[in-house]
Design a protein around this motif. Structure first.
Motif, PDB file in Angstrom:
ATOM      1  N   HIS A 381       0.870  -1.184   0.000  1.00 52.57           N
ATOM      2  CA  HIS A 381       0.000   0.000   0.000  1.00 52.57           C
ATOM      3  C   HIS A 381       0.907   1.234   0.000  1.00 52.57           C
ATOM      4  CE1 HIS A 381      -2.976  -2.968   1.526  1.00 52.57           C
ATOM      5  NE2 HIS A 381      -1.988  -3.333   2.324  1.00 52.57           N
ATOM      6  N   GLY A 382       1.569   1.509  -1.103  1.00 51.16           N
ATOM      7  CA  GLY A 382       2.528   2.600  -1.139  1.00 51.16           C
ATOM      8  C   GLY A 382       3.778   2.210  -0.377  1.00 51.16           C
ATOM      9  N   GLU A 383       4.099   2.967   0.667  1.00 51.93           N
ATOM     10  CA  GLU A 383       5.261   2.629   1.490  1.00 51.93           C
ATOM     11  C   GLU A 383       4.878   1.720   2.668  1.00 51.93           C
ATOM     12  OE1 GLU A 383       7.040   5.952   3.428  1.00 51.93           O
ATOM     13  OE2 GLU A 383       5.129   6.919   3.930  1.00 51.93           O
ATOM     14  N   TYR A 384       3.626   1.280   2.716  1.00 57.21           N
ATOM     15  CA  TYR A 384       3.159   0.359   3.750  1.00 57.21           C
ATOM     16  C   TYR A 384       2.960  -1.038   3.153  1.00 57.21           C
ATOM     17  CZ  TYR A 384       2.182   4.441   6.673  1.00 57.21           C
ATOM     18  OH  TYR A 384       2.296   5.589   7.410  1.00 57.21           O
ATOM     19  N   PHE A 385       3.057  -2.054   4.031  1.00 59.08           N
ATOM     20  CA  PHE A 385       2.865  -3.436   3.612  1.00 59.08           C
ATOM     21  C   PHE A 385       2.030  -4.154   4.667  1.00 59.08           C
ATOM     22  CE2 PHE A 385       6.928  -1.927   2.049  1.00 59.08           C
ATOM     23  CZ  PHE A 385       6.933  -2.320   0.732  1.00 59.08           C
ATOM     24  N   THR A 386       1.113  -5.004   4.231  1.00 58.42           N
ATOM     25  CA  THR A 386       0.381  -5.875   5.153  1.00 58.42           C
ATOM     26  C   THR A 386       0.674  -7.317   4.768  1.00 58.42           C
ATOM     27  OG1 THR A 386      -1.606  -5.685   3.746  1.00 58.42           O
ATOM     28  CG2 THR A 386      -1.477  -4.267   5.693  1.00 58.42           C
ATOM     29  N   VAL A 387       0.816  -8.160   5.801  1.00 59.92           N
ATOM     30  CA  VAL A 387       1.185  -9.563   5.595  1.00 59.92           C
ATOM     31  C   VAL A 387       0.109 -10.439   6.220  1.00 59.92           C
ATOM     32  CG1 VAL A 387       2.926 -11.338   6.020  1.00 59.92           C
ATOM     33  CG2 VAL A 387       3.627  -8.957   5.654  1.00 59.92           C
ATOM     34  N   TYR A 388      -0.335 -11.439   5.460  1.00 65.38           N
ATOM     35  CA  TYR A 388      -1.370 -12.363   5.904  1.00 65.38           C
ATOM     36  C   TYR A 388      -0.779 -13.778   5.806  1.00 65.38           C
ATOM     37  CZ  TYR A 388      -3.879  -8.196   4.332  1.00 65.38           C
ATOM     38  OH  TYR A 388      -4.279  -6.903   4.105  1.00 65.38           O
ATOM     39  N   ALA A 389      -0.539 -14.415   6.958  1.00 65.93           N
ATOM     40  CA  ALA A 389       0.071 -15.746   6.968  1.00 65.93           C
ATOM     41  C   ALA A 389      -0.891 -16.753   7.602  1.00 65.93           C
ATOM     42  CB  ALA A 389       1.393 -15.721   7.722  1.00 65.93           C
ATOM     43  N   LYS A 390      -0.567 -18.031   7.430  1.00 65.84           N
ATOM     44  CA  LYS A 390      -1.395 -19.150   7.899  1.00 65.84           C
ATOM     45  C   LYS A 390      -2.699 -19.226   7.120  1.00 65.84           C
ATOM     46  CE  LYS A 390       0.407 -19.229  12.651  1.00 65.84           C
ATOM     47  NZ  LYS A 390       0.064 -19.250  14.085  1.00 65.84           N
ATOM     48  N   LEU A 391      -2.590 -19.150   5.796  1.00 60.44           N
ATOM     49  CA  LEU A 391      -3.755 -19.288   4.929  1.00 60.44           C
ATOM     50  C   LEU A 391      -3.848 -20.717   4.407  1.00 60.44           C
ATOM     51  CD1 LEU A 391      -3.556 -15.995   2.808  1.00 60.44           C
ATOM     52  CD2 LEU A 391      -4.669 -16.365   5.007  1.00 60.44           C
ATOM     53  N   ARG A 392      -5.054 -21.227   4.366  1.00 57.17           N
ATOM     54  CA  ARG A 392      -5.257 -22.554   3.778  1.00 57.17           C
ATOM     55  C   ARG A 392      -5.277 -22.472   2.264  1.00 57.17           C
ATOM     56  NH1 ARG A 392     -11.044 -25.152   4.559  1.00 57.17           N
ATOM     57  NH2 ARG A 392     -11.428 -23.569   2.959  1.00 57.17           N
ATOM     58  N   SER A 393      -5.960 -21.460   1.741  1.00 56.35           N
ATOM     59  CA  SER A 393      -6.051 -21.272   0.296  1.00 56.35           C
ATOM     60  C   SER A 393      -5.845 -19.802  -0.026  1.00 56.35           C
ATOM     61  CB  SER A 393      -7.410 -21.741  -0.231  1.00 56.35           C
ATOM     62  OG  SER A 393      -8.460 -20.966   0.346  1.00 56.35           O
ATOM     63  N   VAL A 394      -5.427 -19.528  -1.266  1.00 57.11           N
ATOM     64  CA  VAL A 394      -5.190 -18.154  -1.732  1.00 57.11           C
ATOM     65  C   VAL A 394      -5.975 -17.934  -3.014  1.00 57.11           C
ATOM     66  CG1 VAL A 394      -3.457 -16.531  -2.568  1.00 57.11           C
ATOM     67  CG2 VAL A 394      -2.901 -18.070  -0.680  1.00 57.11           C
ATOM     68  N   LEU A 421      -5.008 -16.734  12.133  1.00 58.02           N
ATOM     69  CA  LEU A 421      -4.359 -15.925  11.101  1.00 58.02           C
ATOM     70  C   LEU A 421      -3.261 -15.095  11.727  1.00 58.02           C
ATOM     71  CD1 LEU A 421      -4.359 -14.564   8.179  1.00 58.02           C
ATOM     72  CD2 LEU A 421      -5.861 -12.842   9.219  1.00 58.02           C
ATOM     73  N   GLN A 422      -2.094 -15.040  11.086  1.00 56.31           N
ATOM     74  CA  GLN A 422      -1.012 -14.141  11.497  1.00 56.31           C
ATOM     75  C   GLN A 422      -1.080 -12.909  10.603  1.00 56.31           C
ATOM     76  OE1 GLN A 422       2.736 -12.434  12.788  1.00 56.31           O
ATOM     77  NE2 GLN A 422       1.344 -13.879  13.778  1.00 56.31           N
ATOM     78  N   PHE A 423      -1.230 -11.733  11.231  1.00 58.07           N
ATOM     79  CA  PHE A 423      -1.390 -10.491  10.482  1.00 58.07           C
ATOM     80  C   PHE A 423      -0.329  -9.495  10.923  1.00 58.07           C
ATOM     81  CE2 PHE A 423      -3.430  -6.192  10.310  1.00 58.07           C
ATOM     82  CZ  PHE A 423      -3.437  -6.067   8.929  1.00 58.07           C
ATOM     83  N   GLN A 424       0.377  -8.890   9.953  1.00 62.90           N
ATOM     84  CA  GLN A 424       1.444  -7.941  10.249  1.00 62.90           C
ATOM     85  C   GLN A 424       1.265  -6.663   9.430  1.00 62.90           C
ATOM     86  OE1 GLN A 424       5.407  -9.594   9.920  1.00 62.90           O
ATOM     87  NE2 GLN A 424       4.825 -11.539  10.899  1.00 62.90           N
ATOM     88  N   VAL A 425       1.819  -5.573   9.960  1.00 65.20           N
ATOM     89  CA  VAL A 425       1.823  -4.274   9.276  1.00 65.20           C
ATOM     90  C   VAL A 425       3.241  -3.727   9.301  1.00 65.20           C
ATOM     91  CG1 VAL A 425       0.915  -1.914   9.226  1.00 65.20           C
ATOM     92  CG2 VAL A 425      -0.573  -3.798   9.940  1.00 65.20           C
ATOM     93  N   TRP A 426       3.718  -3.285   8.137  1.00 60.85           N
ATOM     94  CA  TRP A 426       5.064  -2.716   8.023  1.00 60.85           C
ATOM     95  C   TRP A 426       5.001  -1.369   7.322  1.00 60.85           C
ATOM     96  CZ3 TRP A 426       9.807  -5.415   9.209  1.00 60.85           C
ATOM     97  CH2 TRP A 426       9.611  -6.710   9.725  1.00 60.85           C
ATOM     98  N   ARG A 427       5.954  -0.511   7.677  1.00 57.83           N
ATOM     99  CA  ARG A 427       6.190   0.726   6.920  1.00 57.83           C
ATOM    100  C   ARG A 427       7.648   0.702   6.484  1.00 57.83           C
ATOM    101  NH1 ARG A 427       5.418   7.092   8.758  1.00 57.83           N
ATOM    102  NH2 ARG A 427       5.690   7.963   6.648  1.00 57.83           N
ATOM    103  N   ASN A 428       7.858   0.495   5.206  1.00 60.09           N
ATOM    104  CA  ASN A 428       9.200   0.242   4.692  1.00 60.09           C
ATOM    105  C   ASN A 428       9.800  -0.937   5.469  1.00 60.09           C
ATOM    106  OD1 ASN A 428       9.351   2.366   2.657  1.00 60.09           O
ATOM    107  ND2 ASN A 428       9.324   3.784   4.392  1.00 60.09           N
ATOM    108  N   SER A 429      10.931  -0.737   6.154  1.00 60.45           N
ATOM    109  CA  SER A 429      11.561  -1.831   6.904  1.00 60.45           C
ATOM    110  C   SER A 429      11.202  -1.820   8.381  1.00 60.45           C
ATOM    111  CB  SER A 429      13.088  -1.751   6.755  1.00 60.45           C
ATOM    112  OG  SER A 429      13.460  -1.870   5.394  1.00 60.45           O
ATOM    113  N   SER A 430      10.260  -0.979   8.788  1.00 59.70           N
ATOM    114  CA  SER A 430       9.882  -0.865  10.199  1.00 59.70           C
ATOM    115  C   SER A 430       8.632  -1.679  10.489  1.00 59.70           C
ATOM    116  CB  SER A 430       9.627   0.601  10.569  1.00 59.70           C
ATOM    117  OG  SER A 430      10.789   1.378  10.373  1.00 59.70           O
ATOM    118  N   ASN A 431       8.732  -2.536  11.498  1.00 56.71           N
ATOM    119  CA  ASN A 431       7.614  -3.372  11.928  1.00 56.71           C
ATOM    120  C   ASN A 431       6.689  -2.568  12.851  1.00 56.71           C
ATOM    121  OD1 ASN A 431       7.256  -6.369  13.930  1.00 56.71           O
ATOM    122  ND2 ASN A 431       6.056  -5.680  12.196  1.00 56.71           N
TER     123      ASN A 431
END
Length: 441
Positions: A381-394, A421-431
């Motif tokens: 999302h621009g300089e932001y990133f969202t991560v979605y892990a532990k998915l059964r299907s994509v 579900l494991q959900f993460q938010v990043w801004r560039n390299s910052s968690n």
């Protein structure tokens, strides 16, 4: 001169009675409405946790998923009890206020009745027409006659007013007594509910202790499970870091190319270039090409980033139902003693087969899989990133543009029946801490 004095006193009593008003408590009504909303939200959370717990309890052995669901129910149950205690305080305050109002109204009613009795007694002395005429004709002058006639007329009107006041106050008293009875019944009902909820809390605590005891006997398995998770987390961290670096480098190259093209166009327009001359890279292009810490903000990327940032604190949840089973950051292991675990995001426990959705519009950057994390989707999302892990299907592919609330897959359910579900938010390299971004469900 009793006839002159009696109407004057009665009128004063009447005015005092009509102007007395009960104090208004606007904040109480608002607070009660807020408590009602909280109560409904807690009931919904308990239903969700109960449904999730029932899925994990299908397995014979205790699991961390069961423990997390029980902990969620316990936390919400405590909230329910706190909510009931707050409601009881408001009701008790209302009961005291109503009792005071009833007492004041009863006093006013007694005063009115006493005053009315004095009027009736005074009236009995001039009850017949002869006495009334004698009183009028005993006037020493015409002005006094007119004054006495006015007194007689006022006297009659005050008697009617006093009678109406007594009826009105009696009706108000009846309403207050009815309201007081209803409030006391509501208080009694809430006390009964509070006792039942306290019993539920005790039952949940017993269940939680039983699960913890069972899990404590599986220490070796838990430590192995923790080691596997830490390895999976390490691989996921490396993947995210690599993809962020690649995207920063790619954005830098694109920005540098655009800056160089713009500089060349400006030189051409100014006539500064000549045949055979060598194009030199502008300082802005060189800076963009060497940037490695963050994504170069072109107008388009800046707009997307701003749109994402505006949702801080009210962002859509990645699943429609569920609760945070493991929070962001470092915290103690729920069973293993002296063991600290670190979470880069939040684990959200939900129902089996629950759809996972994008929290904001963006571009699918990565679709991959890691042992222990199953399928993974990373959205930019621009300089932001969202991560979605532990998915059964994509249900998306790399490069796809997704919209907020669009389904990107379904959550994975492990062998213990836990869907998480494991959900993460990043801004560039910052968690970043996702909990400060997610809104109220």
């Amino acid at each position: 001169m009793l006839v002159q004095a009696a109407p004057s006193v009665a009128q004063q009593r009447s005015k005092k009675t009509t102007t007395r008003k009960a104090p208004v408590r606007k904040s109480t009504t608002k607070s009660k409405a807020q408590l009602e909303r909280e109560r409904l939200a807690n009931l919904r959370r308990i239903r969700e946790a109960s449904r999730i717990l029932s899925q994990t309890q299908k397995q014979k052995e205790a699991s961390l998923g069961q423990l997390n669901a029980l902990k969620e129910k316990l936390d919400v149950q405590k909230g329910v009890i706190r909510n009931i205690s707050s409601e009881l305080k408001y009701i008790e305050s209302d009961v005291r206020q109503t009792e005071t109002q009833v007492q004041q109204t009863q006093q006013s009613l007694e005063q009115l009745k006493s005053e009315y009795a004095r009027l009736i007694y005074a009236s009995s002395k001039t009850a017949n027409s002869y006495n009334r005429l004698m009183f009028l004709f005993a006037a020493e002058s015409f002005n006094q006659l007119m004054l006495r006639m006015r007194y007689v007329r006022q006297y009659s009107e005050v008697r009617k007013t006093q009678a109406a006041q007594i009826t009105s106050v009696q009706q108000r008293l009846n309403r207050q007594l009815t309201g007081l009875t209803e409030k006391k019944q509501e208080k009694s009902s809430l006390l009964t509910t509070q006792l039942a909820e306290n019993r539920n809390l005790s039952t949940l605590k017993v269940q939680q202790d039983q699960v913890v005891t069972k899990l404590s006997r599986q220490e070796e398995n838990l430590r192995q499970e923790l080691a596997n998770r830490q390895e999976a987390v390490r691989k996921l961290d490396n993947l995210i870091a690599q993809r962020v670096r690649e995207e920063i480098a790619r954005a830098a190259r694109v920005a540098a190319a655009k800056a160089a093209a713009k500089a060349a166009a400006e030189r051409a327009a100014a006539g500064s270039s000549s045949p055979g001359s060598t194009a030199r890279t502008s300082p802005a292009a060189e800076a963009a090409a060497t940037r490695v810490d963050r994504i170069t903000l072109t107008p388009e990327i800046a707009s997307i980033s701003s749109s994402f940032a505006e949702n801080r604190g009210r962002m859509l949840w990645p699943v429609a139902r569920g609760f945070i089973s493991q929070h962001f950051g470092r915290h103690a292991h729920p069973v293993l003693k002296n063991v600290i675990v670190e979470n880069r995001g939040v684990d959200i426990q939900t129902s089996a087969g629950e759809a996972v959705r994008a929290v904001s519009a963006g571009k699918v950057l990565t679709v991959t899989s890691i042992a222990g994390m199953n399928n993974i989707v990373m959205v930019q999302h621009g300089e932001y990133f969202t991560v979605y892990a532990k998915l059964r299907s994509v249900s998306v592919s790399e490069g796809d543009q997704v919209q907020a609330k669009q389904s990107i897959g379904t959550v994975y359910t492990n062998s213990e029946g836990t869907s998480e579900l494991q959900f993460q938010v990043w801004r560039n390299s910052s968690n970043l801490n996702p909990e400060s971004w997610l809104g109220q469900k």
